[in-house]
Design a protein around this motif. Structure first.
Motif, short mmCIF file in Angstrom:
data_model
loop_
_atom_site.label_atom_id
_atom_site.label_comp_id
_atom_site.label_asym_id
_atom_site.label_seq_id
_atom_site.Cartn_x
_atom_site.Cartn_y
_atom_site.Cartn_z
N SER A 248 0.85 -1.20 0.00
CA SER A 248 0.00 0.00 0.00
C SER A 248 0.87 1.24 0.00
O SER A 248 2.09 1.16 0.19
CB SER A 248 -0.93 0.02 1.22
OG SER A 248 -0.18 0.18 2.41
N LYS A 249 0.25 2.38 -0.21
CA LYS A 249 0.99 3.65 -0.21
C LYS A 249 1.70 3.90 1.11
O LYS A 249 2.86 4.30 1.16
CB LYS A 249 0.04 4.82 -0.50
CG LYS A 249 -0.51 4.87 -1.91
CD LYS A 249 -1.44 6.08 -2.05
CE LYS A 249 -2.11 6.10 -3.40
NZ LYS A 249 -3.05 7.25 -3.53
N THR A 250 0.98 3.68 2.19
CA THR A 250 1.54 3.98 3.51
C THR A 250 2.35 2.82 4.08
O THR A 250 3.18 3.03 4.96
CB THR A 250 0.41 4.31 4.51
OG1 THR A 250 -0.43 3.16 4.65
CG2 THR A 250 -0.42 5.49 4.03
N GLY A 251 2.07 1.63 3.62
CA GLY A 251 2.77 0.46 4.13
C GLY A 251 2.38 0.07 5.53
O GLY A 251 3.12 -0.64 6.21
N GLY A 252 1.21 0.53 6.00
CA GLY A 252 0.86 0.29 7.39
C GLY A 252 -0.59 -0.04 7.64
O GLY A 252 -1.44 -0.01 6.74
N ILE A 253 -0.88 -0.33 8.92
CA ILE A 253 -2.22 -0.65 9.41
C ILE A 253 -2.74 0.55 10.20
O ILE A 253 -2.00 1.11 11.03
CB ILE A 253 -2.17 -1.89 10.32
CG1 ILE A 253 -1.60 -3.10 9.56
CG2 ILE A 253 -3.55 -2.22 10.89
CD1 ILE A 253 -1.23 -4.26 10.46
N VAL A 254 -3.96 0.94 9.97
CA VAL A 254 -4.52 2.11 10.66
C VAL A 254 -4.47 1.90 12.17
O VAL A 254 -4.59 0.78 12.66
CB VAL A 254 -5.97 2.41 10.22
CG1 VAL A 254 -6.01 2.82 8.76
CG2 VAL A 254 -6.88 1.23 10.48
N ASN A 255 -4.30 3.01 12.90
CA ASN A 255 -4.20 2.92 14.34
C ASN A 255 -4.93 4.11 14.97
O ASN A 255 -4.55 5.26 14.76
CB ASN A 255 -2.73 2.92 14.77
CG ASN A 255 -2.55 2.60 16.23
OD1 ASN A 255 -2.63 3.49 17.09
ND2 ASN A 255 -2.30 1.34 16.54
N ALA A 256 -5.99 3.82 15.72
CA ALA A 256 -6.83 4.87 16.29
C ALA A 256 -6.05 5.75 17.27
O ALA A 256 -6.20 6.97 17.26
CB ALA A 256 -8.04 4.25 16.97
N TYR A 257 -5.25 5.12 18.10
CA TYR A 257 -4.48 5.90 19.09
C TYR A 257 -3.49 6.83 18.41
O TYR A 257 -3.43 8.02 18.73
CB TYR A 257 -3.74 4.96 20.04
CG TYR A 257 -2.83 5.69 21.01
CD1 TYR A 257 -3.35 6.45 22.05
CD2 TYR A 257 -1.45 5.65 20.84
CE1 TYR A 257 -2.51 7.14 22.92
CE2 TYR A 257 -0.60 6.33 21.71
CZ TYR A 257 -1.15 7.07 22.75
OH TYR A 257 -0.32 7.76 23.61
N ASN A 258 -2.74 6.32 17.46
CA ASN A 258 -1.79 7.16 16.74
C ASN A 258 -2.50 8.31 16.03
O ASN A 258 -2.01 9.44 15.99
CB ASN A 258 -1.02 6.34 15.71
CG ASN A 258 -0.04 5.37 16.34
OD1 ASN A 258 0.20 5.42 17.55
ND2 ASN A 258 0.53 4.49 15.54
N ALA A 259 -3.69 8.02 15.47
CA ALA A 259 -4.44 9.05 14.75
C ALA A 259 -4.94 10.13 15.70
O ALA A 259 -4.86 11.33 15.39
CB ALA A 259 -5.61 8.41 14.00
N ILE A 260 -5.43 9.71 16.86
CA ILE A 260 -5.91 10.69 17.85
C ILE A 260 -4.75 11.56 18.33
O ILE A 260 -4.88 12.79 18.46
CB ILE A 260 -6.58 9.97 19.03
CG1 ILE A 260 -7.94 9.40 18.61
CG2 ILE A 260 -6.73 10.90 20.24
CD1 ILE A 260 -8.99 10.44 18.29
N MET A 261 -3.61 10.96 18.60
CA MET A 261 -2.44 11.72 19.05
C MET A 261 -1.99 12.71 17.98
O MET A 261 -1.67 13.87 18.28
CB MET A 261 -1.30 10.78 19.42
CG MET A 261 -1.58 9.89 20.62
SD MET A 261 -2.01 10.84 22.11
CE MET A 261 -0.46 11.68 22.42
#
Length: 563
Positions: free
Chosen positions: A524-537
């Motif tokens: 994928s473009k980002t190479g990652g898995i979504v993360n709610a905590y990281n997004a909130i921070m």
């Protein structure tokens, strides 16, 4: 259309390579934290812990779910349903003057005014092939003498023709599934009689002790098939058989569609002028429809009522689900998708979830225009990448963010692939998920995903990028609720920048090719898995850095004429 509890499109492959012996999986593993719980979830509890400690007050957010329907009576969904504040239920009057009568919970674009609904639809390639068959078949044509529109139609028709030439391998696969289903039905009939019930799951069947030889043979046969397919231990026999029958029916129709024009259910039920986008006030207010299984599951993942002590907790709190029924058993119609997106925008949705897709989109311009409209009105659109295990950099799926008439990529569009966990499937990837370094933005959990089911306050597992997408939609809703000053593009950027990127040494199976081991970051473009905590921070840091410079977006926008 991307649907199903198991990836039936690749069923023979799944049967051969199933992994039913994986360890017991927590029902909400997808919400867990890798550091604390050892599962590659989205760290949801950690995100809420931060929000509680920061004493932030959320604002209500409307999330539009374009899907098959929703069980409006479900205990975990009834409190979170969007209700049109200007519409009086059941009075047969268009109280708010928007052209849709009694659109209380949203709208059903697959119905008509007398209450009937479309359940099935032909696949788009068959519709395309027969639409232009008389114009292009068995004729010597010079593309240079065609208009641009005619050339586009010809190219599309040729592609549909090519894909209607089914291989001997595909015919053999169908025959294998038919034989398997026939055997399962025979076993199922015996088991129902001996168990004294019509429904049972893997666990119940395993504990059952047959008294007859036929019962023992039936138990062994059914259990063996369930294990080979990798069916979840809690899933019912009725679900398995229904999915198999749907797969067989769809494949048979597809095989016949080159010689025989598909039945036009739309003309029979809806009766609109399909090729006129201005003919848009068709449908009815029945957002449940005849097949709300998929949409109910998707909606629960986004917003099942939190902290009520029953069922599950959805990803986002303070959300209202607006259901727009546009997904039949078969391929969606571009017109319905375009009009549903516009309906969602005009009625205040700030996030739109689209857990469906197809390989052809003859009226893509209509859908593109609606996506552009959503972008102009600051609405985020999320779409599933698909379940064929293919590279979508090479094989397009629709809808997608490429807006041809504007020669640009929509900045409000997120495409989602399905991740797993090594303890569940032996890989970080779901074997069925589509992927693409240029075309898929993020991955999110999509295997053994537990959520709401219709028909009496039920719950169960499904899998697919259809499940991954609402998990990301839930995170987007969470961000827009607690940080209402963020625009759709800012939310997209935050979600993508805050993904959890596995260590470079953490290789995985490339979807669709279990023998091919690749870095997860290459899919994928980002190479990652979504993360709610990281997004909130990340949102909190952005909000602090831009305090006073970011203005809240309006909750409702004025309706606009169709382009």
């Amino acid at each position: 259309m991307f649907r199903g509890i198991i990836s039936l499109v690749a069923l023979p492959l799944v049967i051969v390579s199933g992994h039913a012996n994986a360890q017991a999986v927590p029902k909400t593993w997808y919400q867990m934290d890798i550091a604390k719980d050892s599962f590659y979830g989205i760290s949801l509890n950690k995100a809420y812990e931060f929000l509680r400690n920061s004493h932030k007050k959320p604002q209500p957010i409307i999330v539009a779910v374009l899907d098959s329907g929703i069980d409006t009576t479900h205990e975990d969904l009834r409190p979170v349903l969007w209700r049109n504040p200007k519409e009086i239920p059941g009075n047969g009057i268009d109280d708010d003057g928007n052209g849709y009568v009694d659109d209380v919970y949203g709208w059903n674009f697959l119905g008509n005014k007398d209450g009937r609904n479309i359940k099935k639809a032909a696949d788009e390639r068959a519709r395309i092939f027969h639409r232009w068959k008389n114009q292009f078949a068995d004729k010597i044509l010079n593309p240079e003498e065609m208009t641009e529109k005619e050339r586009d139609q010809f190219v599309l028709w040729k592609k549909a023709l090519h894909e209607l030439n089914f291989s001997a391998e595909e015919q053999t696969e169908l025959m294998f599934v038919e034989v398997t289903t026939k055997a399962l039905k025979k076993h199922d009939k015996i088991l129902r009689q001996e168990m004294g019930c019509d429904e049972y799951n893997f666990e119940k069947l395993e504990k059952f002790q047959p008294l007859t030889r036929l019962g023992k043979e039936a138990k062994m046969g059914f259990l063996t098939c369930m294990k080979m397919i990798g069916l979840d231990a809690e899933e019912k026999n009725t679900v398995l058989l229904s999915q198999l029958e749907e797969y067989i029916d769809g494949k048979k129709s597809a095989f016949e569609s080159k010689e025989k024009a598909p039945r036009d259910y739309r003309a029979e039920v809806i009766g609109d002028n399909y090729y006129n986008l201005a003919d848009r006030f068709y449908g009815n207010g029945d957002v449940m429809g005849p097949n709300p299984d998929h949409g109910t599951h998707v909606s629960g993942l986004i917003a099942a009522q939190r902290n009520n002590g029953i069922g599950i907790d959805g990803v986002a709190d303070n959300v209202r689900i607006m259901m727009l029924r546009v997904v039949p058993d078969g391929d969606e119609y571009d017109k319905d998708i375009a009009l549903a997106i516009r309906y969602a925008v005009d009625n205040g949705a700030k996030v739109i979830n689209m857990s469906f897709g197809k390989s052809f989109s003859p009226e893509k311009a209509w859908v593109d225009s609606a996506i552009r409209y959503a972008e102009m009105k600051d609405v985020l659109v999320l779409h599933s990448s698909g379940n064929e295990g293919v590279n979508t950099d090479e094989k397009e799926v629709y809808p997608n963010p490429w807006l041809k008439q504007w020669n640009t990529v929509a900045g409000n569009f997120i495409t989602v692939g399905a991740s797993s966990d090594p303890k569940i499937s032996g890989s970080l990837t779901a074997e069925f998920s589509n992927y693409g370094k240029a075309s898929v933005d993020v991955f999110a959990p999509g295997v053994k995903i537990y959520s709401t089911m219709p028909g009496g306050n039920k719950y169960g597992n499904q899998q697919g990028t259809s499940m991954s997408t609402p998990i990301v939609s839930g995170i987007a809703a969470l961000l827009r609720s607690y940080y209402p000053g963020l625009s759709a593009k800012q939310v997209k950027n935050i979600i993508e920048k805050s993904v959890l990127v596995p260590e470079s040494a953490n290789l995985c199976f490339r979807p669709g090719a279990k023998a091919d081991v690749v870095p997860f970051t290459s899919l994928s473009k980002t190479g990652g898995i979504v993360n709610a905590y990281n997004a909130i921070m990340a949102a909190d840091q952005f909000n602090t850095a831009n305090a006073g410079n970011v203005q809240p977006q309006p909750a409702v926008v004025k309706r606009n004429k169709l382009d």
